[in-house]
Design a protein around this motif. Structure first.
Motif, PDB file in Angstrom:
ATOM      1  N   GLU A 274      43.076  57.536  41.335  1.00  0.00           N
ATOM      2  CA  GLU A 274      43.586  57.533  42.160  1.00  0.00           C
ATOM      3  C   GLU A 274      43.853  56.017  42.530  1.00  0.00           C
ATOM      4  O   GLU A 274      45.268  55.195  42.605  1.00  0.00           O
ATOM      5  CB  GLU A 274      42.394  57.453  43.187  1.00  0.00           C
ATOM      6  N   ILE A 275      43.447  55.456  40.937  1.00  0.00           N
ATOM      7  CA  ILE A 275      43.321  53.633  40.734  1.00  0.00           C
ATOM      8  C   ILE A 275      44.983  53.632  39.958  1.00  0.00           C
ATOM      9  O   ILE A 275      46.076  52.347  39.980  1.00  0.00           O
ATOM     10  CB  ILE A 275      42.712  53.435  40.674  1.00  0.00           C
ATOM     11  N   GLN A 276      45.688  54.933  39.372  1.00  0.00           N
ATOM     12  CA  GLN A 276      46.677  54.534  38.909  1.00  0.00           C
ATOM     13  C   GLN A 276      47.952  54.662  39.620  1.00  0.00           C
ATOM     14  O   GLN A 276      49.073  54.642  39.720  1.00  0.00           O
ATOM     15  CB  GLN A 276      46.978  55.811  37.954  1.00  0.00           C
ATOM     16  N   LYS A 277      47.379  54.805  41.364  1.00  0.00           N
ATOM     17  CA  LYS A 277      48.401  55.102  41.751  1.00  0.00           C
ATOM     18  C   LYS A 277      49.243  53.645  42.300  1.00  0.00           C
ATOM     19  O   LYS A 277      48.259  52.930  42.607  1.00  0.00           O
ATOM     20  CB  LYS A 277      47.858  55.861  43.367  1.00  0.00           C
TER      21      LYS A 277
ATOM     22  N   ASP B 233      39.462  45.883  35.436  1.00  0.00           N
ATOM     23  CA  ASP B 233      39.407  45.041  33.926  1.00  0.00           C
ATOM     24  C   ASP B 233      39.995  46.495  33.022  1.00  0.00           C
ATOM     25  O   ASP B 233      41.199  46.221  32.415  1.00  0.00           O
ATOM     26  CB  ASP B 233      37.896  45.170  33.460  1.00  0.00           C
ATOM     27  N   ILE B 234      40.138  47.684  34.157  1.00  0.00           N
ATOM     28  CA  ILE B 234      41.064  48.611  33.445  1.00  0.00           C
ATOM     29  C   ILE B 234      42.600  48.977  33.602  1.00  0.00           C
ATOM     30  O   ILE B 234      43.091  48.798  33.294  1.00  0.00           O
ATOM     31  CB  ILE B 234      40.392  50.656  34.440  1.00  0.00           C
ATOM     32  N   LEU B 235      42.408  47.570  34.855  1.00  0.00           N
ATOM     33  CA  LEU B 235      44.611  48.183  35.063  1.00  0.00           C
ATOM     34  C   LEU B 235      44.729  46.823  34.758  1.00  0.00           C
ATOM     35  O   LEU B 235      46.003  46.881  34.738  1.00  0.00           O
ATOM     36  CB  LEU B 235      44.384  47.856  36.866  1.00  0.00           C
ATOM     37  N   ASN B 236      44.393  45.729  33.990  1.00  0.00           N
ATOM     38  CA  ASN B 236      44.679  44.610  33.243  1.00  0.00           C
ATOM     39  C   ASN B 236      45.259  44.775  32.434  1.00  0.00           C
ATOM     40  O   ASN B 236      45.113  45.357  31.387  1.00  0.00           O
ATOM     41  CB  ASN B 236      43.730  43.637  33.608  1.00  0.00           C
ATOM     42  N   SER B 237      47.020  44.582  32.519  1.00  0.00           N
ATOM     43  CA  SER B 237      47.822  44.804  31.263  1.00  0.00           C
ATOM     44  C   SER B 237      49.377  43.426  31.436  1.00  0.00           C
ATOM     45  O   SER B 237      48.790  42.691  32.624  1.00  0.00           O
ATOM     46  CB  SER B 237      48.364  46.598  31.757  1.00  0.00           C
ATOM     47  N   PRO B 238      49.729  43.341  30.647  1.00  0.00           N
ATOM     48  CA  PRO B 238      50.461  42.567  30.751  1.00  0.00           C
ATOM     49  C   PRO B 238      51.978  42.841  31.982  1.00  0.00           C
ATOM     50  O   PRO B 238      52.700  41.714  32.323  1.00  0.00           O
ATOM     51  CB  PRO B 238      51.463  42.514  29.234  1.00  0.00           C
TER      52      PRO B 238
ATOM     53  N   GLU C 275      32.620  35.246  41.301  1.00  0.00           N
ATOM     54  CA  GLU C 275      32.166  34.983  40.569  1.00  0.00           C
ATOM     55  C   GLU C 275      32.165  35.216  38.852  1.00  0.00           C
ATOM     56  O   GLU C 275      31.264  34.865  38.051  1.00  0.00           O
ATOM     57  CB  GLU C 275      31.233  36.755  41.272  1.00  0.00           C
ATOM     58  N   TYR C 276      33.419  36.160  38.264  1.00  0.00           N
ATOM     59  CA  TYR C 276      33.624  36.443  36.960  1.00  0.00           C
ATOM     60  C   TYR C 276      35.083  35.907  37.116  1.00  0.00           C
ATOM     61  O   TYR C 276      35.522  36.301  37.462  1.00  0.00           O
ATOM     62  CB  TYR C 276      33.076  37.573  36.361  1.00  0.00           C
ATOM     63  N   ARG C 277      34.880  35.050  35.931  1.00  0.00           N
ATOM     64  CA  ARG C 277      35.996  34.251  35.440  1.00  0.00           C
ATOM     65  C   ARG C 277      37.432  35.798  34.340  1.00  0.00           C
ATOM     66  O   ARG C 277      36.490  35.720  33.502  1.00  0.00           O
ATOM     67  CB  ARG C 277      36.307  32.918  34.526  1.00  0.00           C
ATOM     68  N   MET C 278      38.190  35.703  34.790  1.00  0.00           N
ATOM     69  CA  MET C 278      38.858  37.009  34.228  1.00  0.00           C
ATOM     70  C   MET C 278      40.260  36.418  33.653  1.00  0.00           C
ATOM     71  O   MET C 278      40.828  35.629  34.481  1.00  0.00           O
ATOM     72  CB  MET C 278      39.245  38.695  35.322  1.00  0.00           C
ATOM     73  N   GLU C 279      40.544  36.532  32.302  1.00  0.00           N
ATOM     74  CA  GLU C 279      41.789  36.663  31.946  1.00  0.00           C
ATOM     75  C   GLU C 279      42.629  36.727  32.669  1.00  0.00           C
ATOM     76  O   GLU C 279      43.306  37.966  32.793  1.00  0.00           O
ATOM     77  CB  GLU C 279      41.498  36.654  30.146  1.00  0.00           C
ATOM     78  N   SER C 280      43.840  36.288  33.042  1.00  0.00           N
ATOM     79  CA  SER C 280      44.645  36.451  33.268  1.00  0.00           C
ATOM     80  C   SER C 280      45.296  37.065  34.542  1.00  0.00           C
ATOM     81  O   SER C 280      46.177  38.094  34.369  1.00  0.00           O
ATOM     82  CB  SER C 280      46.165  38.097  32.262  1.00  0.00           C
ATOM     83  N   ILE C 281      44.064  36.860  35.360  1.00  0.00           N
ATOM     84  CA  ILE C 281      44.523  37.529  36.571  1.00  0.00           C
ATOM     85  C   ILE C 281      44.178  35.787  37.826  1.00  0.00           C
ATOM     86  O   ILE C 281      43.436  35.403  37.374  1.00  0.00           O
ATOM     87  CB  ILE C 281      42.770  38.138  36.799  1.00  0.00           C
ATOM     88  N   ASN C 282      44.669  36.069  38.453  1.00  0.00           N
ATOM     89  CA  ASN C 282      44.945  34.777  39.486  1.00  0.00           C
ATOM     90  C   ASN C 282      43.600  34.462  40.299  1.00  0.00           C
ATOM     91  O   ASN C 282      43.880  36.163  41.158  1.00  0.00           O
ATOM     92  CB  ASN C 282      46.349  34.946  40.129  1.00  0.00           C
ATOM     93  N   GLN C 283      42.588  34.333  40.234  1.00  0.00           N
ATOM     94  CA  GLN C 283      41.447  34.134  40.873  1.00  0.00           C
ATOM     95  C   GLN C 283      41.479  33.491  42.494  1.00  0.00           C
ATOM     96  O   GLN C 283      41.606  31.403  41.885  1.00  0.00           O
ATOM     97  CB  GLN C 283      40.550  34.336  40.797  1.00  0.00           C
TER      98      GLN C 283
END
Length: 588
Positions: free
Chosen positions: A317-320, A344-349, A361-369
């Motif tokens: 379902e998360i790949q939809k 994290d699984i879906l995070n790609s360029p 809560e958590y800072r994540m690279e290349s994600i706009n929070q």
């Protein structure tokens, strides 16, 4: 590094060597081993790591097998107390960096435990440094990290050194003294540093500093349970509060209003972010700090406790490209961690991922929070509306609290976005009527919701003091008053938790008595128990017909859904947790 995080991936071990050893020694049945071996070869994974992931072996068995194949002795140091003079033969920094521990000296030989005994460079370095013959043993990550803690004095011992000599210095500070000066006073800095360091070492998720009439109580929340860590003199409170305010960039002279802030501690081993909340109470200011480990990415749904058909459904379902993924459960049930793991699984360029959170809560690279700021009108709904103009592919909304946010999220899911969010409901199917209650048309919910994951966190049994036992008839009868054991058994037969026909009194279960490794609690670490409710065509029809959550759940179970209680019992029979834990988190 493998998905399991073992750092000894470089060791030259062929999967075929592991397979041959397991079969020759009767450790794993060939029928169970063959498909996993084929998968390991296909994915170029290490066979041992896959066997651990799929709960066929535990980490200790896996390392024992690797040691045997490589021809090294194995040592488990989790229960050993190593004399200080032996431990200090390898400085703490070298031990941590090269993952090597000195544990015994006999004559001219120094025995060392290593995660990678093939690291000849460090063995050569130790030989020259100590002028001794080095005998390498192989050990587990758990064993290594347990011994590393022995380099650190206990919290009480450290405070015993700080408080008596510095009590006078703390008391000497007057009420009107410069608060900045107090905050930078050496005893106060040492007290706060020590409290933070021990919270990190103990794996605490929160630190509570609570002023009482005569003293200050410090408590750590570990594995979801609050435990008292320390009692400090009342005269240290003003300095501790000032020090934490300085670290968090808060107003030092504000004592009447609540304040929120954050700060970070980084070194070679970890990167911890502290979220600080200060609240005026009758006896002073109470501080609660939430610890967020920003270096612990690489978490997978498998490691969190998902498996089988439920795990496959989530990945499907998360790949939809569009639709809603919802995670439900009460506060503190790990919903945000699940969302971050999916992100994290879906995070790609190739994709633009944006989040609206309260708080971030958590800072994540290349994600706009984006942080919600309700005071200035930056609500979830307002932030989400603005965010949709930013051309995102995937949107994570920290929590759906009101009709407006839900309507915008559903609209986003309909217009080609994948939306991830959380809801406060007790069961997965319960999310549907909750959304209807919030004023959204059932046909919109049916057409946009992909999957709902309900979850709770159970504490894992400590592997060191875990003991097996069997239920007696009387205990089974008591359990039957709370749970439909026949139905649970049928599900466990189907998903491979039990052999068909096994009686409850015949199953080997586990409980822990408590030991030094788990601070006497019997538990160490936590795992999720899940209920994965996939919105199939049949379920969509039921939603549009305004069916109750019970009817939808019944249909989902007919289609193979494992309920949270059943997942809990699966983890009980696998020896991961206890009946008491599952009862604690599932009793509604």
């Amino acid at each position: 590094m493998s998905k399991n995080g073992y750092k000894n991936k470089d060791m030259k071990i062929e999967n075929s060597q592991i397979r041959d050893y397991l079969l020759e020694n009767g450790v794993v049945d060939q029928a169970a081993l063959d498909p996993i071996f084929a998968q390991a070869e296909k994915d170029q994974e290490q066979l041992c790591d896959l066997l651990v992931q799929q709960n066929v072996l535990d980490e200790k068995q896996c390392v024992k097998v690797k040691a045997a194949v490589l021809g090294y002795p194995f040592i488990d140091l989790t229960k050993e107390n190593i004399p200080g003079q032996i431990l200090s033969m390898i400085p703490e920094q070298v031990a941590k960096k090269s993952q090597v521990i000195a544990f015994e000296k006999s004559g001219k030989t120094l025995k060392v435990a290593m995660l990678d005994p093939e690291n000849l460079q460090i063995i050569d370095f130790l030989r020259k440094k100590t002028d001794l013959e080095i005998m390498p043993y192989m050990t587990t990550e758990d064993s290594f990290h347990t011994v590393i803690k022995q380099y650190v004095k206990s919290l009480k011992a450290e405070f015993g050194e700080i408080i008596p000599e510095d009590a006078i210095a703390i008391t000497a500070q007057g009420e009107d003294d410069d608060l900045v000066k107090i905050a930078e006073d050496l005893p106060i800095v040492r007290i706060v540093d020590t409290l933070l360091k021990h919270a990190i070492l103990d794996g605490a998720s929160d630190i509570h500093i609570e002023p009482q009439e005569k003293d200050v109580i410090v408590r750590y929340r570990i594995d979801g349970i609050l435990r008292q860590a320390m009692t400090l003199p009342k005269n240290a409170l003003q300095g501790i509060v000032a020090r934490i305010k300085v670290l968090s960039n808060l107003k030092l002279d504000e004592h009447r209003l609540p304040q929120d802030g954050r700060f970070k501690i980084e070194n070679e081993e970890f990167k911890i972010s502290f979220r600080v909340s200060i609240l005026p109470v009758f006896d002073g200011e109470k501080i609660v700090m939430r610890l967020l480990n920003e270096s612990s990415h690489g978490l997978t749904l498998e490691k969190m406790g998902m498996f089988g058909e439920g795990l496959e459904a989530v990945h499907r379902e998360i790949q939809k490209p569009n639709g809603m993924i919802l995670v439900t459960g009460p506060t503190g049930s790990g919903k945000t961690t699940t969302l971050y793991t999916v992100v994290d699984i879906l995070n790609s360029p190739e994709v633009n991922i944006s989040t609206v959170e309260d708080p971030v809560e958590y800072r994540m690279e290349s994600i706009n929070q984006t942080q919600v700021q309700t005071k200035i009108g930056m609500t979830f709904a307002a932030a989400l509306r603005a965010l949709l103009r930013q051309d995102p592919d995937i949107i994570m909304v920290g929590e759906i609290r009101d009709q407006e946010t839900l309507e915008i999220a559903i609209h986003a899911a309909m217009t080609g976005h994948l939306v991830l969010s959380t809801l406060h409901t007790n069961s997965a199917a319960g999310a549907i009527p909750r959304m209807v209650d919030m004023g959204v048309e059932p046909f919109l919910i049916a057409s946009t919701t992909n999957i709902v994951i309900a979850q709770r966190l159970v504490r894992r049994l400590c592997s060191e003091c875990r003991q097996s036992y069997k239920l007696i008839d009387k205990e089974v009868e008591t359990l039957k008053k709370n749970y439909d054991l026949d139905s649970i058994a049928q599900t466990l037969y189907r998903i491979g938790g039990l052999k068909a026909g096994t009686k409850w009194t015949e199953i080997e279960l586990f409980k822990s008595n408590g030991c030094s490794q788990c601070n006497g609690t019997g538990y160490k670490g936590r795992s999720g128990i899940y209920e994965v409710f996939e919105i199939t065509e049949e379920i969509q029809k039921l939603i549009t017909q305004n069916a109750t959550s019970e009817v939808m759940e019944k249909k989902a179970r007919e289609n193979g859904m494992v309920t949270m209680v059943e997942d809990g019992f699966y983890k009980i029979v696998k020896g991961m947790t206890s009946i008491e834990e599952v009862m604690r988190v599932t009793k509604e």
